[in-house]
Structure formats: structure tokens, C-alpha cells
Design a protein around this motif. Structure first.
Motif, PDB file in Angstrom:
ATOM      1  N   TRP A 469     -14.465 -18.538  29.277  1.00 49.19           N
ATOM      2  CA  TRP A 469     -15.102 -17.879  30.465  1.00 49.19           C
ATOM      3  C   TRP A 469     -15.791 -16.608  29.797  1.00 49.19           C
ATOM      4  CZ3 TRP A 469     -10.791 -17.518  34.456  1.00 49.19           C
ATOM      5  CH2 TRP A 469     -10.086 -18.780  34.910  1.00 49.19           C
ATOM      6  N   VAL A 470     -15.596 -15.828  28.988  1.00 52.36           N
ATOM      7  CA  VAL A 470     -15.965 -14.770  28.237  1.00 52.36           C
ATOM      8  C   VAL A 470     -17.006 -15.130  27.262  1.00 52.36           C
ATOM      9  CG1 VAL A 470     -15.569 -12.886  26.729  1.00 52.36           C
ATOM     10  CG2 VAL A 470     -13.825 -13.421  28.416  1.00 52.36           C
ATOM     11  N   ASP A 471     -16.904 -16.312  26.803  1.00 57.01           N
ATOM     12  CA  ASP A 471     -18.017 -16.985  25.980  1.00 57.01           C
ATOM     13  C   ASP A 471     -19.041 -17.295  26.726  1.00 57.01           C
ATOM     14  OD1 ASP A 471     -16.497 -16.048  23.707  1.00 57.01           O
ATOM     15  OD2 ASP A 471     -15.718 -18.364  23.285  1.00 57.01           O
ATOM     16  N   THR A 472     -18.841 -17.984  27.711  1.00 60.73           N
ATOM     17  CA  THR A 472     -20.057 -18.493  28.597  1.00 60.73           C
ATOM     18  C   THR A 472     -20.580 -17.426  29.140  1.00 60.73           C
ATOM     19  OG1 THR A 472     -18.599 -20.488  29.164  1.00 60.73           O
ATOM     20  CG2 THR A 472     -20.478 -19.800  30.455  1.00 60.73           C
ATOM     21  N   ALA A 473     -19.820 -16.121  29.508  1.00 60.92           N
ATOM     22  CA  ALA A 473     -20.840 -15.049  30.120  1.00 60.92           C
ATOM     23  C   ALA A 473     -21.462 -14.306  29.030  1.00 60.92           C
ATOM     24  CB  ALA A 473     -19.542 -14.145  30.692  1.00 60.92           C
ATOM     25  N   PHE A 474     -21.212 -14.261  27.806  1.00 62.38           N
ATOM     26  CA  PHE A 474     -21.807 -13.769  26.801  1.00 62.38           C
ATOM     27  C   PHE A 474     -23.238 -14.663  26.702  1.00 62.38           C
ATOM     28  CE2 PHE A 474     -18.131 -11.278  25.186  1.00 62.38           C
ATOM     29  CZ  PHE A 474     -18.888  -9.909  25.089  1.00 62.38           C
ATOM     30  N   GLY A 475     -22.887 -15.978  26.623  1.00 66.28           N
ATOM     31  CA  GLY A 475     -24.060 -16.960  26.558  1.00 66.28           C
ATOM     32  C   GLY A 475     -25.059 -16.621  27.553  1.00 66.28           C
TER      33      GLY A 475
END
Length: 503
Positions: A469-475
Motif C-alpha cells: 500500500w505504501v509503494d502504491t501510494a508512492f507510485g
């Protein structure tokens, strides 16, 4: 609508009201007979003392019977309602008659009160005092063309004589007819009814009581201190009887029976049938409450024994008089009775000592041998003694008493142990600890908690979908940032082209 009282009677209409209650005309349910029911006032029904006395004296009031006495048929107790069921008298009371017709002639007044005294003598013999004798409580029953008096409300004042009511309300009785001893609070005797009868005698001829006052306290003071004045026109014989009844001392007044005789004699004297030969005074003196029939006997002083008991007087001793007491002996030839005594109990004899006894008689004193007693009746069987009974009963096995165990260490007196000084114990040497420094222990604890929380958060981040979820948010953030830069470049390029066309 008829009002029921108890299970037998129905109240129909009110006949009169008084200080003690209300009189109703009533009927008996089963027979329809007309009776009079007097319902006592409510505070009497709420007093336990009055209710108890009401029930206790039921048989006494029901058994009071006399031709000049209104018969009490029944006593009703229903909740807080107390009622007396009496015969209904067809006629007015004496107070109403005096108000309508005026005073009576002395002879008629004397004969009227003589009949009332006959009823009082019967009730006094049974130990019942009216306590509220007055013209309103004397009914005049019709017998053809004549009227004869009947005394009513017997027992009402007796029942209302409750300590709680007399203390909080008023004195039992009507103040105009209260005897002096009643006003003083002394015990009531039949003499109080005789005093009230004297007041009624005065009122029947004079038309008013001997003392009149609007203040009840002042009226009682008149009864205690003042003597009544003789009304004008009252005959001597009638006044003699009235004055004797109104005496302040109860023992001077005549009893009810003697008063009835004196009134009949006074009526004859007033009517001129008999002369006044002094017999009227003798009847009043002989029938007074304080008359002593044995006054002619000499008075003797009764001595008292030292122990406190009274001893009867002994007859005087006659000098030189032989004692009449003699001992009766059997005639010659008959065996003389011999006293028989039970054999002495067998007690253990004390041991004989060779030492001389001080109280022993001298060796040369004459010796007397007591004759042996004749055989008498057999001795009674030995009594059952407690010690023998204890020996006969089987002995119980006694349990050994255990002594308290001594403690292992020697017991010394507590005071001694407390007084002895105690040697100080050597201090134990402790090694150096980092937490002994002030504030270090708290800091170490806080750091340990932070490390544990960081490890928990790290494990949640890497071993849960939170990492994705954090990686998706950064993307998404990078994409938005690219769009921002593209729009910015587009806007800046359009502005630069416009400027060049103008130049």
C-alpha cells in the motif's frame, strides 16, 4: 339511605349530639325493632386504652338493669367506630323539659331524684360510677299521661376516662356538675355522683346550677372554694338534703341509697304529710360515707412486735392466780408413755488421745449411767444421698489433661527479652548497579519500550499488505507529480510562443 353499624344495626336519623358522641335512631336488621345507637367520637376509637376498656367492661354494662336505668343492649366495635346500642326512650330529657316548662315543685323534684338515686345505688353496688350525672342524661319516659325518669349514658364517662384524652382535651364530666375532688384530681368514688345529684336538685327548683361562669377554670374554682347560696322559696327540708349533697368533703355526703330515703322523706315533709321531727337529719347522718357504725366501741392501741408484725392486745394478768395449765398423767395401773427418740447417726469417732482433757470431770466425781432406751419403732430407711448415688453410678473414664508443650527455644520473660539490648546486624555489601544512579533506571525502561515498539511496527510494515500500500501510494504520488510538471511546461511554452508572435 340507612348507614350500617356492625352486622346487626342500621342507622336511620340523628336524634342529638353531645360531648361524647352522636345519638342515632336505628333499627335491628333481623327484627326491625327500633333502638337508640350512640356513636362515640372518633378520638375515642383511636385510643387503644379506651378500646380495651370498652371490650373489658362489655359484660358489666350489659348486666346493669333497673327500672330507672336505660338498658344497654350491645356494644359495637368496628374499625375505629365505637357504639353503644340502648333502648330508645320515647320522651324528652330533663334539661329540655326544664327549658320548656320551667322549674319543678320541690316535692316533685325530690321524688324525681329519689328514683334516680335508686338506680345509682344499684350501680354503685356493682362498682360502677356514672361520673357525668346531669339533667341532659336523665330521660323522661312516657307511661300514659305520666313521665318517669331514666338515667342514661352510664359508662360513657367511664370509657372516656383515658389518660391520653384527659391530658390533652378536657376533664371527664361537665364542669357545672363536677365534684371538688374530681377538680383536684383525687381518686373518684361514688360520692362524685351524689355531688352531681345535689347540683341537679338545686337546678330543678332554682332553674339554674348553684355556680355559673363562662370560664370552666373559674367554675371549677367555685366548686372548690365557695358554698352555694340558698335560693329564695326553697323549703328547709329540701335545702337540708341539697346542702348535705353539696358538701366539699366526700365523707359528709350521704350514699345513694340513703339519699333516696331522705328525698322521699323530704317530699312528705314539704307536702305536709309528715312533720319534721329530726328523722331527716338522722337519715343523712347515718347514711353518710364517713359514718362509722362501730364508733361506740373503745379504741385500743395495737402494739407492734419488734420484727414488724402487729400483735393482738393481751388480756391483763390477774395477781395470785394459779396457772390453769396442768400435765395430764395416766391413771395408776396404766403404762406411762416413754419418749422415743431416733437412734443417733453413726458418725466416725475421733481418735482417743492419752493427753488429759481440761473439761473432763475429776476421777472422784460420781458417775451416772444413763438407762438404755426402750426399743421403739424401727428407724426410717436411710435417705438417698448424693454421695452414695455417685458411688453407685459407673465412673466415667477421665481423660488425661494434656499439658501445653514447651517451645523448643527456652522461654524467657517477655520483659527481660525486651529490656536486653540487641546487637546491630552487620550490613551486607552490595555490588555496583547502573540502575542505582538516579534517573538511569527510568531512562533504560523508556528506551526498552521504544525499541520494542519499533520492532513491532517494522514487523507489521514488512509482513503485512501495508508495504504494498505504501509503494502504491508512492507510485500515485510520482504520477501526480509528472502530471504537474507536464501541465507546468505546457503552460510555460504557450506563454513563450505568444510573446514571439508579437515581436
Amino acid at each position: 339511605m340507612d348507614r350500617p353499624v356492625g352486622s346487626k344495626y342500621l342507622l336511620q336519623e340523628t336524634l342529638g349530639r353531645g360531648a361524647s358522641g352522636t345519638v342515632w335512631r336505628a333499627s335491628v336488621r333481623d327484627t326491625g325493632e327500633v333502638v337508640a345507637v350512640k356513636v362515640l367520637r372518633e378520638e375515642l376509637g383511636t385510643d387503644p386504652d379506651v378500646v380495651t376498656r370498652f371490650l373489658r367492661e362489655r359484660s358489666l354494662l350489659l348486666n346493669l338493669r333497673h327500672p330507672n336505668l336505660v338498658h344497654v343492649r350491645d356494644l359495637v366495635v368496628e374499625g375505629e367506630t365505637l357504639a353503644l346500642v340502648m333502648d330508645l326512650i320515647d320522651g324528652p330529657d330533663l334539661r329540655t323539659y326544664l327549658r320548656d316548662n320551667g322549674p319543678l315543685p320541690p316535692a316533685a323534684a325530690a321524688l324525681t331524684m329519689a328514683q334516680i338515686c335508686d338506680a345509682l345505688s344499684v350501680t354503685h353496688a356493682d362498682g360502677v360510677i356514672h361520673r357525668d350525672l346531669k339533667p341532659a342524661n336523665i330521660m323522661l319516659a312516657r307511661n300514659g299521661d305520666s313521665l318517669y325518669p331514666m338515667l342514661t349514658d352510664f359508662g360513657i364517662a367511664r370509657l372516656a376516662d383515658s389518660p391520653a384524652l384527659t391530658r390533652t382535651h378536657e376533664l371527664v364530666g361537665t364542669p357545672s356538675y363536677v365534684a371538688p375532688e374530681t377538680a383536684e384530681g383525687r381518686p373518684l368514688t361514688p360520692a362524685v355522683d351524689v355531688y352531681a345529684a345535689g347540683v341537679v336538685l338545686y337546678e330543678l327548683v332554682a332553674g339554674h346550677p348553684p355556680f355559673r361562669d363562662t370560664n370552666p377554670i373559674a367554675l371549677l374554682h367555685h366548686h372548690l372554694t365557695e358554698m352555694p347560696t340558698r335560693p329564695a322559696g326553697m323549703p328547709d327540708a329540701y335545702w337540708l338534703v341539697t346542702e348535705r349533697c353539696l358538701a366539699k368533703q366526700p365523707e359528709v355526703r350521704p350514699d345513694a341509697h340513703g339519699l333516696g330515703r331522705a328525698l322521699r322523706l323530704a317530699a312528705d315533709i314539704v307536702a305536709g304529710v309528715r312533720p319534721d321531727d329530726g328523722s331527716l337529719g338522722r337519715i343523712l347522718a347515718e347514711s353518710s360515707f364517713g359514718a362509722n357504725p362501730g364508733a361506740d366501741e373503745p379504741t385500743r392501741v395495737v402494739t407492734q412486735h419488734p420484727s414488724g408484725y402487729a400483735t393482738p392486745p393481751m388480756p391483763p394478768e390477774r395477781p395470785n392466780t394459779p396457772d390453769p395449765t396442768r400435765v395430764m398423767t395416766q391413771p395408776p395401773g396404766y403404762p406411762q408413755p416413754q419418749p422415743h427418740y431416733p437412734p443417733p447417726p453413726a458418725y466416725a469417732q475421733p481418735p482417743q488421745h492419752s493427753a488429759p482433757q481440761h473439761n473432763a470431770p475429776p476421777h472422784n466425781a460420781p458417775q451416772y449411767n444413763a438407762p438404755a432406751p426402750e426399743p421403739g419403732p424401727p428407724p426410717p430407711p436411710p435417705r438417698y444421698r448424693r454421695d452414695e448415688a455417685a458411688e453407685r453410678e459407673p465412673r466415667r473414664r477421665e481423660r488425661p489433661v494434656r499439658e501445653p508443650r514447651e517451645p523448643r527455644e527456652s522461654r524467657e520473660p517477655r520483659e527481660r527479652r525486651e529490656r536486653e539490648p540487641r546487637e546491630p546486624e552487620p550490613r551486607r555489601r552490595r555490588g555496583f548497579r547502573l540502575t542505582s544512579i538516579p534517573g538511569v533506571g527510568c531512562t533504560v525502561g523508556c528506551l526498552l519500550r521504544l525499541v520494542i515498539m519499533a520492532a513491532i511496527l517494522f514487523a507489521i510494515y514488512w509482513f503485512s499488505p501495508l508495504h504494498d500500500w505504501v509503494d502504491t501510494a508512492f507510485g500515485w504520488f510520482d504520477t501526480v507529480q509528472d502530471w504537474y510538471h507536464q501541465i507546468k511546461d505546457f503552460v510555460s511554452g504557450s506563454d513563450s510562443g505568444g510573446d514571439g508572435g508579437q515581436n
